[in-house]
Scaffold this active site. Structure first.
Site, PDB file in Angstrom:
ATOM      1  N   LYS A 212       0.038 -30.762 -18.581  1.00  0.00           N
ATOM      2  CA  LYS A 212      -0.323 -31.001 -17.194  1.00  0.00           C
ATOM      3  C   LYS A 212      -0.481 -29.247 -16.567  1.00  0.00           C
ATOM      4  O   LYS A 212      -1.443 -28.853 -15.869  1.00  0.00           O
ATOM      5  CB  LYS A 212       0.423 -31.657 -16.516  1.00  0.00           C
ATOM      6  CG  LYS A 212       0.339 -31.624 -14.901  1.00  0.00           C
ATOM      7  CD  LYS A 212      -0.839 -32.201 -14.393  1.00  0.00           C
ATOM      8  CE  LYS A 212      -0.997 -31.678 -12.718  1.00  0.00           C
ATOM      9  NZ  LYS A 212      -1.896 -32.767 -12.220  1.00  0.00           N
ATOM     10  N   CYS A 266      -1.853 -27.793  -6.307  1.00  0.00           N
ATOM     11  CA  CYS A 266      -1.503 -28.238  -7.832  1.00  0.00           C
ATOM     12  C   CYS A 266      -2.063 -26.781  -8.402  1.00  0.00           C
ATOM     13  O   CYS A 266      -1.092 -26.127  -9.047  1.00  0.00           O
ATOM     14  CB  CYS A 266      -2.753 -29.327  -8.080  1.00  0.00           C
ATOM     15  SG  CYS A 266      -2.531 -30.679  -7.388  1.00  0.00           S
TER      16      CYS A 266
HETATM   17  N1  SAJ Z   1     -12.208 -23.564  -6.793  1.00  0.00           N
HETATM   18  C1  SAJ Z   1     -12.718 -22.421  -6.697  1.00  0.00           C
HETATM   19  N2  SAJ Z   1     -14.140 -22.354  -7.446  1.00  0.00           N
HETATM   20  C2  SAJ Z   1     -14.239 -23.176  -8.327  1.00  0.00           C
HETATM   21  C3  SAJ Z   1     -13.458 -24.496  -8.342  1.00  0.00           C
HETATM   22  C4  SAJ Z   1     -12.584 -24.729  -7.643  1.00  0.00           C
HETATM   23  O1  SAJ Z   1     -12.701 -21.574  -5.754  1.00  0.00           O
HETATM   24  O2  SAJ Z   1     -15.266 -23.137  -9.218  1.00  0.00           O
HETATM   25  C5  SAJ Z   1     -11.207 -24.024  -5.785  1.00  0.00           C
HETATM   26  C6  SAJ Z   1     -11.297 -24.949  -4.683  1.00  0.00           C
HETATM   27  O3  SAJ Z   1     -12.136 -24.649  -3.667  1.00  0.00           O
HETATM   28  C7  SAJ Z   1      -9.902 -25.121  -4.281  1.00  0.00           C
HETATM   29  C8  SAJ Z   1      -9.133 -24.982  -5.638  1.00  0.00           C
HETATM   30  O4  SAJ Z   1      -9.996 -24.108  -6.494  1.00  0.00           O
HETATM   31  O5  SAJ Z   1      -9.470 -24.268  -3.291  1.00  0.00           O
HETATM   32  C9  SAJ Z   1      -8.707 -26.099  -6.475  1.00  0.00           C
HETATM   33  O6  SAJ Z   1      -9.612 -27.194  -6.260  1.00  0.00           O
HETATM   34  P1  SAJ Z   1      -9.989 -27.990  -7.794  1.00  0.00           P
HETATM   35  O7  SAJ Z   1     -11.222 -28.734  -7.386  1.00  0.00           O
HETATM   36  O8  SAJ Z   1     -10.378 -27.065  -8.936  1.00  0.00           O
HETATM   37  O9  SAJ Z   1      -8.999 -28.848  -8.158  1.00  0.00           O
HETATM   38  P2  SAJ Z   1      -7.794 -29.660  -7.310  1.00  0.00           P
HETATM   39  O10 SAJ Z   1      -6.846 -28.900  -6.871  1.00  0.00           O
HETATM   40  O11 SAJ Z   1      -8.492 -30.633  -6.494  1.00  0.00           O
HETATM   41  O12 SAJ Z   1      -7.352 -30.763  -8.365  1.00  0.00           O
HETATM   42  C10 SAJ Z   1      -6.874 -30.148  -9.648  1.00  0.00           C
HETATM   43  C11 SAJ Z   1      -7.434 -30.721 -10.785  1.00  0.00           C
HETATM   44  N3  SAJ Z   1      -7.186 -30.097 -12.163  1.00  0.00           N
HETATM   45  C12 SAJ Z   1      -8.227 -29.701 -12.900  1.00  0.00           C
HETATM   46  O13 SAJ Z   1      -9.306 -29.663 -12.664  1.00  0.00           O
HETATM   47  C13 SAJ Z   1      -7.803 -28.902 -14.152  1.00  0.00           C
HETATM   48  C14 SAJ Z   1      -7.049 -32.160 -10.948  1.00  0.00           C
HETATM   49  O14 SAJ Z   1      -7.507 -32.839 -12.290  1.00  0.00           O
HETATM   50  C15 SAJ Z   1      -5.567 -32.680 -10.828  1.00  0.00           C
HETATM   51  O15 SAJ Z   1      -5.048 -33.914 -11.083  1.00  0.00           O
HETATM   52  C16 SAJ Z   1      -4.985 -31.699  -9.883  1.00  0.00           C
HETATM   53  O16 SAJ Z   1      -5.358 -30.369  -9.424  1.00  0.00           O
HETATM   54  C17 SAJ Z   1      -3.668 -31.921  -9.685  1.00  0.00           C
HETATM   55  O17 SAJ Z   1      -3.328 -32.779  -8.848  1.00  0.00           O
HETATM   56  O18 SAJ Z   1      -3.103 -31.324 -10.537  1.00  0.00           O
END
Ligand code: SAJ
Length: 417
Positions: A212, A266
């Protein structure tokens, strides 16, 4: 068919409540446990205390069928799923106090033979710690049946659902189940197969915990790469969105998108658990965290430089406060830090915040006289400088003409890509 009938889910938050609801709608009797009476009351009324697509239908249905109820005290059950927060402490180590509090609730009602699953994102060793902590409170039980003492079965089954798509991903994602014993892992697999249509992969507890953390660190490192490119591109005077779009035409390149920083509880947290477990070896992971953590200050600097070009009485629009698009979740949102820092640095300037998913500003922003929450179109209309922090659909839907003649700091590439 599972061998389980009554499941207690400890922690009715973003993960616990959807998990409780999906177990209940698949025919199990689920008792949700939460320390917050308002959450308990909401669930018992069939309501969801936060925004997550489709969750409301599941909760309302499960409650009306009598399969789901909520309480503040931990009941006896065949299996327990612990889904409580694991924030980090000031030294970036994990705070296991919520897990321990859950354990203190579970320990007195155990008889032996129960399955206890830790779903909370956890540092390596947390599942064993939970088991040993319970056994320290209940010395008549064991983790492996040694000395003829009845065993409790401990497993880690990290959630991996994406906020905004939780009800879909709960069903379709593959799951990792790590048991302290093989039997614990197999029983956990049996329970999750009630609703999970993905593959359920069995391993040991520490590998499951690390899997994870590694998934979220992988994402963090890749976002850091994109964020670093945005700063480099600004220095070189090129458009980072075009740069990434072009580079991604390579068949083996898939760069993520820059943003105002990494939010949520996360991705901005989990990598630290790896760094804390292996500080000397986690060099790239630590640097990525630092790059992402520094991005909000860089954005504030961009905004202040742009604002220096404005007439004295100009207003500034800040579009979006959530940590990412189309959700109302403000946890660890870099947008809030940025809005706050702008308001503090420019106390005489009206900051018009537009966040279509919330009714009131978070407390930190409410305390600043120069910040107000207003509708999107009005915020843009009144302001000479527009700062895009979240690419909500509502922001994307703004016709580009409304920005004519205004300065723009677009951290998500909504209008600049
Ligand atoms: N972000 C960027 N650029 C990107 C992608 C995301 O700046 O290209 C930013 C988003 O705006 C946000 C942050 O990253 O601020 C996180 O967003 P996210 O959509 O990547 O992820 P979370 O935090 O919503 O959910 C993540 C997910 N993990 C992965 O994709 C590996 C989800 O599957 C997990 O279940 C979750 O963390 C968790 O609970 O751990």
């Amino acid at each position: 068919m599972t061998t389980f009938q009554t499941i207690a889910v400890i922690g009715l938050g973003y993960i616990g409540l959807p998990t409780a609801a999906i177990l209940a709608t698949n025919g199990l009797d689920v008792i949700g446990v939460d320390v917050n009476q308002r959450t308990v009351d909401a669930v018992n009324d069939g309501r969801v205390p936060f925004v997550e697509p489709d969750l409301g239908v599941h909760v309302a249905g499960a409650v009306s069928q009598g399969r789901l109820k909520a309480t503040t005290g931990t009941p006896a059950a065949d299996a327990y799923i612990v889904a409580v927060p694991t924030p980090f402490k000031a030294d970036k180590g994990a705070d296991l106090s919520y897990i321990e509090a859950a354990a203190r609730g579970i320990a007195p009602v155990l008889q032996g033979g129960e399955l206890i699953i830790l779903e909370s994102t956890s540092p390596p060793g947390a599942t064993r710690h939970l088991g040993e902590y319970i056994v320290s409170l209940r010395p008549d039980l064991s983790l492996d049946g040694a000395n003829g003492k009845p065993a409790i079965l401990l497993a880690h089954c990290p959630e991996r659902v994406l906020p905004g798509r939780v009800m879909i991903e709960l069903v379709t994602n593959d799951r990792i189940v790590g048991g302290i014993t093989r039997r614990a892992a197999e029983l956990a697999k049996d329970l999750y197969s009630v609703f999970c249509q993905g593959e359920i992969l069995i391993t040991d507890d520490v590998t499951a915990e690390m899997a994870k953390l590694v998934e979220n660190s992988y994402r963090d490192v890749n976002i850091a790469f994109a964020n670093e490119l945005s700063v480099i591109s600004d220095r070189l005077g090129i458009n980072v969105w075009e740069l990434i779009r072009l580079a991604n035409h390579h068949p083996r390149v898939d760069i993520l998108q820059p943003g105002p920083g990494v939010g949520g509880h996360c991705i901005a947290v989990d990598p630290w658990f790896i760094v804390a477990a292996a500080p000397a070896e986690s060099r790239l992971i630590r640097t990525a965290r630092t790059v992402n953590d520094e991005k909000p200050s860089w954005v504030v600097q961009q905004v202040l430089e742009a604002s220096a070009k404005l007439a004295g009485d100009s207003e500034i629009a800040v579009l979006g406060l959530a940590f990412k698009a189309n959700i109302d979740d403000l946890r660890e949102s870099p947008a809030i830090d940025i809005a706050h820092a702008i308001a503090e640095a420019l106390p005489a300037t009206h900051i018009n915040v537009a966040e279509p998913h919330i009714e009131a500003l978070p407390e930190r922003l409410q305390r600043r006289d120069n910040v107000r929450l207003i509708a999107l179109e009005e915020a843009v209309g009144r302001s000479a400088l527009v700062v895009v922090l979240v690419d909500h659909d509502a922001v994307r839907a703004l016709p580009p003409e409304v920005l004519a003649g205004k300065l723009l700091v677009d951290t998500r590439g909504v209008f600049s890509a």
